[in-house]
Design a protein around this motif. Structure first.
Motif, PDB file in Angstrom:
ATOM      1  N   UNK B  86      73.075  22.215  77.783  1.00  0.00           N
ATOM      2  CA  UNK B  86      71.968  22.122  77.692  1.00  0.00           C
ATOM      3  C   UNK B  86      71.328  23.397  78.472  1.00  0.00           C
ATOM      4  N   UNK B  87      70.081  23.762  78.124  1.00  0.00           N
ATOM      5  CA  UNK B  87      69.399  24.609  78.993  1.00  0.00           C
ATOM      6  C   UNK B  87      67.963  24.320  79.565  1.00  0.00           C
ATOM      7  N   UNK B  88      67.315  24.507  80.339  1.00  0.00           N
ATOM      8  CA  UNK B  88      66.107  24.220  81.033  1.00  0.00           C
ATOM      9  C   UNK B  88      65.064  25.315  81.100  1.00  0.00           C
ATOM     10  N   UNK B  89      64.087  24.992  80.353  1.00  0.00           N
ATOM     11  CA  UNK B  89      62.750  26.227  80.273  1.00  0.00           C
ATOM     12  C   UNK B  89      61.743  25.669  81.251  1.00  0.00           C
ATOM     13  N   UNK B  90      61.245  26.411  82.213  1.00  0.00           N
ATOM     14  CA  UNK B  90      60.183  26.064  83.134  1.00  0.00           C
ATOM     15  C   UNK B  90      60.606  25.558  84.499  1.00  0.00           C
ATOM     16  N   UNK B  91      60.765  26.625  85.508  1.00  0.00           N
ATOM     17  CA  UNK B  91      61.293  26.394  86.665  1.00  0.00           C
ATOM     18  C   UNK B  91      60.153  26.059  87.795  1.00  0.00           C
ATOM     19  N   UNK B  92      59.413  25.336  87.481  1.00  0.00           N
ATOM     20  CA  UNK B  92      58.592  24.644  88.508  1.00  0.00           C
ATOM     21  C   UNK B  92      59.108  23.683  89.606  1.00  0.00           C
ATOM     22  N   UNK B 109      76.078  16.250  80.651  1.00  0.00           N
ATOM     23  CA  UNK B 109      75.066  17.015  80.148  1.00  0.00           C
ATOM     24  C   UNK B 109      75.084  18.324  81.162  1.00  0.00           C
ATOM     25  N   UNK B 110      75.847  19.676  80.637  1.00  0.00           N
ATOM     26  CA  UNK B 110      75.660  20.598  81.760  1.00  0.00           C
ATOM     27  C   UNK B 110      74.637  21.577  81.338  1.00  0.00           C
ATOM     28  N   UNK B 111      73.870  21.805  82.376  1.00  0.00           N
ATOM     29  CA  UNK B 111      72.781  22.847  82.195  1.00  0.00           C
ATOM     30  C   UNK B 111      73.169  24.275  82.474  1.00  0.00           C
ATOM     31  N   UNK B 112      73.170  25.007  81.365  1.00  0.00           N
ATOM     32  CA  UNK B 112      74.093  26.259  81.458  1.00  0.00           C
ATOM     33  C   UNK B 112      73.189  27.593  81.644  1.00  0.00           C
ATOM     34  N   UNK B 113      71.889  27.299  81.702  1.00  0.00           N
ATOM     35  CA  UNK B 113      70.928  28.305  81.896  1.00  0.00           C
ATOM     36  C   UNK B 113      69.790  27.694  82.298  1.00  0.00           C
ATOM     37  N   UNK B 114      68.766  28.552  83.060  1.00  0.00           N
ATOM     38  CA  UNK B 114      67.310  28.197  83.385  1.00  0.00           C
ATOM     39  C   UNK B 114      66.488  29.390  82.931  1.00  0.00           C
ATOM     40  N   UNK B 115      65.322  28.995  82.321  1.00  0.00           N
ATOM     41  CA  UNK B 115      64.440  30.043  81.638  1.00  0.00           C
ATOM     42  C   UNK B 115      63.009  29.766  82.399  1.00  0.00           C
ATOM     43  N   UNK B 140      71.726  32.799  73.733  1.00  0.00           N
ATOM     44  CA  UNK B 140      72.405  31.686  74.116  1.00  0.00           C
ATOM     45  C   UNK B 140      72.746  30.747  72.611  1.00  0.00           C
ATOM     46  N   UNK B 141      72.141  31.504  71.700  1.00  0.00           N
ATOM     47  CA  UNK B 141      72.214  30.500  70.282  1.00  0.00           C
ATOM     48  C   UNK B 141      73.458  29.749  70.140  1.00  0.00           C
ATOM     49  N   UNK B 142      74.592  30.349  70.394  1.00  0.00           N
ATOM     50  CA  UNK B 142      75.908  30.166  70.146  1.00  0.00           C
ATOM     51  C   UNK B 142      76.245  28.760  71.121  1.00  0.00           C
TER      52      UNK B 142
END
Lengths: 213, 213
Positions: B86-92, B109-115, B140-142
């Motif tokens: 998983x990825x996360x968007x919005x680092x508030x 559920x591994x969060x592999x990137x944050x945007x 990170x599409x793949x």
DNA sequence: CGTTGTGAAGAGCTTCACAGCG
DNA sequence: CGCTGTGAAGCTCTTCACAACG
């Protein structure tokens, strides 16, 4: 109509309608039809009319619903046309994030105290509130209606017991565990893992469908 | 049975069963009957048996269900017997709290990137991840299946669009707004205000009932 | 004329009741 | 004998279709 029994699902949708209607209001929309509101909420137009009919006749035939009036009517129907006093138990990561989340105040839910049983946290100030020992909850008996639990799961029931002792009317439980409470205390569970599991299931299913051809 | 169409409500309950079964396991319980599990979940025993029957025959007649086996079977049924990226968007506030929440990893559920699109946040390190510009999501599409949106509501749709561009399969949206996505992208909404509204409604109703006598 | 409000029909989910089986 | 698995019944919620009406 103004019936007595109202489906649980209707209440959940009303919360959604308020959200979407407030976006319409922000965008300057003054009148909506049930069809337009339905599109924005992904529900059936009849569903909306029936949901609203449980509480009164809010529309104008041949015209639609006045957005401002409808927001007020739905809020009144839900009982969120006033201030609710709440407390939070469990000042961890999530607890802190919620205490700093202005949205609660903006929507009329005022968090008036924060509790934790960790002696290192007691006395600390978070978002203008002094963290207090959970045992002091009873001192707030007069003042509070809703309790928010953000403790780890193994302490959730104890937090709930403190809240119940203090005469709470409802509990919002973020801890990933069931809690027991007397019948006159309402409990709602917030567990985003249930939602993420649901995603995982649906994705898996659709992938199987693809490869199964 | 092993039917093809499965009610949405069944999926939500399966998530609950996993939670409760894991508590049984922790407590050393090895076998449960549908009745006992039902009590702990506040549902009807037949409901449990029917829910499970959609996926297979997991029980032993005259005995019940072996807790460990049932946990595995239900997890496999839900598709959570493997790692999800998983990825996360919005680092508030909320985004940070979720990134620091070990439970995601623990549940697979591994969060592999944050945007985030705020230049002040880009480059910052949160919970071992470097915050990146949302525009880099496509790189990170793949690698990603689930996107978690924790932006303010007015930026949620943009975040969703970036995720969709990157070929996401499912979105977990914490922003209090509807988002639109193509049919092949699943969207789940997490909004605890809907739950707190529901509490407010039920409390109001019960108070009216009292005073209305 | 157009949209609401609503009884009736329909769909889907839950519960019952018991056959099936270890 | 006891508990699961399941067809059928029952119930609740959703959708339809149209009368009511501004």
């Amino acid at each position: 109509m103004k019936s007595q029994y109202i489906p649980k699902a209707t209440i959940q949708r009303l919360a959604l309608y308020v959200q979407v209607l407030e976006e319409f209001k922000r965008d300057g929309v003054e009148i909506v039809s049930s069809e337009r509101l339905a599109n924005s909420c992904s529900v059936n137009p009849s569903q909306i009319r029936k949901d609203l009919a449980y509480f009164g006749e809010f529309g104008v035939r041949g015209v639609g619903y006045y957005v401002n009036d409808l927001i007020d009517s739905v809020k009144r129907s839900l009982g969120i046309d006033r201030v609710w006093k709440a407390v939070l138990v469990g000042v961890g990561n999530l607890g802190r994030a919620l205490l700093n989340h202005n949205e609660f105040k903006r929507r009329g839910f005022h968090i008036v105290a924060a509790f934790d049983c960790d002696p290192f946290k007691i006395g600390e100030e978070v978002s203008g509130l002094e963290v207090m020992c959970s045992k002091r909850l009873r001192e707030f008996s007069q003042d509070i209606e809703i309790g928010i639990i953000t403790t780890p799961p193994d302490r959730a029931q104890r937090a709930a017991n403190h809240l119940i002792d203090a005469g709470i009317a409802g509990i919002l439980n973020f801890a990933p565990t069931r809690i027991t409470a007397p019948d006159n205390v309402f409990v709602e569970y917030v567990d985003f893992f249930h939602h993420i599991y649901s995603l995982a299931f649906n994705i898996t299913l659709s992938q199987n469908k693809e490869s199964g051809n």
